[in-house]
Write a protein that holds these residues in place. Structure first.
Motif: not given
Length: 105
Positions: A30-32, A36-45, A50-54, A82-90
């Motif tokens: 949910l946090k991701v 990501c919805a907010t960072a995209s700037g898109l309406k009705h996002a 999630i695609v998780a890597f190692d 959207c790329v989400f950094d797990k350590a920083t939450g950015k």
């Protein structure tokens, strides 16, 4: 034998501490999605699965689709990767024309 009996609860606790609960994964997803919805700037996002890597990479990726907010685009639909950094939450986003994924939110 006595040492083994005394050590068993410690070993069990250490093993359990590494497991993540379903609630913890749901909260992370949910946090991701919200970030990501907010960072995209898109309406009705709408946010894809999630695609998780190692874990050594420390990032996950998702695809966000929605409506561009600019009036000049006249309600055009768009997609942002959207790329989400797990350590920083950015989160970082960039347009992803031609990509698709089902909405899982």
């Amino acid at each position: 034998m006595r040492l083994l009996i005394l050590s068993l609860p410690v070993l069990m606790t250490a093993t359990l501490a590494h497991a993540s609960s379903d609630d913890a994964w749901a909260a992370f997803n949910l946090k991701v999605a919200e970030t990501c919805a907010t960072a995209s700037g898109l309406k009705h996002a709408h946010v894809s699965e999630i695609v998780a890597f190692d874990d050594t990479l420390g990032k996950v990726v998702t695809l966000v689709s929605g409506v561009f907010p600019q009036k000049a685009l006249k309600g055009a639909h768009g997609k942002m990767l959207c790329v989400f950094d797990k350590a920083t939450g950015k989160a970082w986003t960039d347009e992803a024309k031609g990509w698709s994924a089902p909405d899982l939110r």
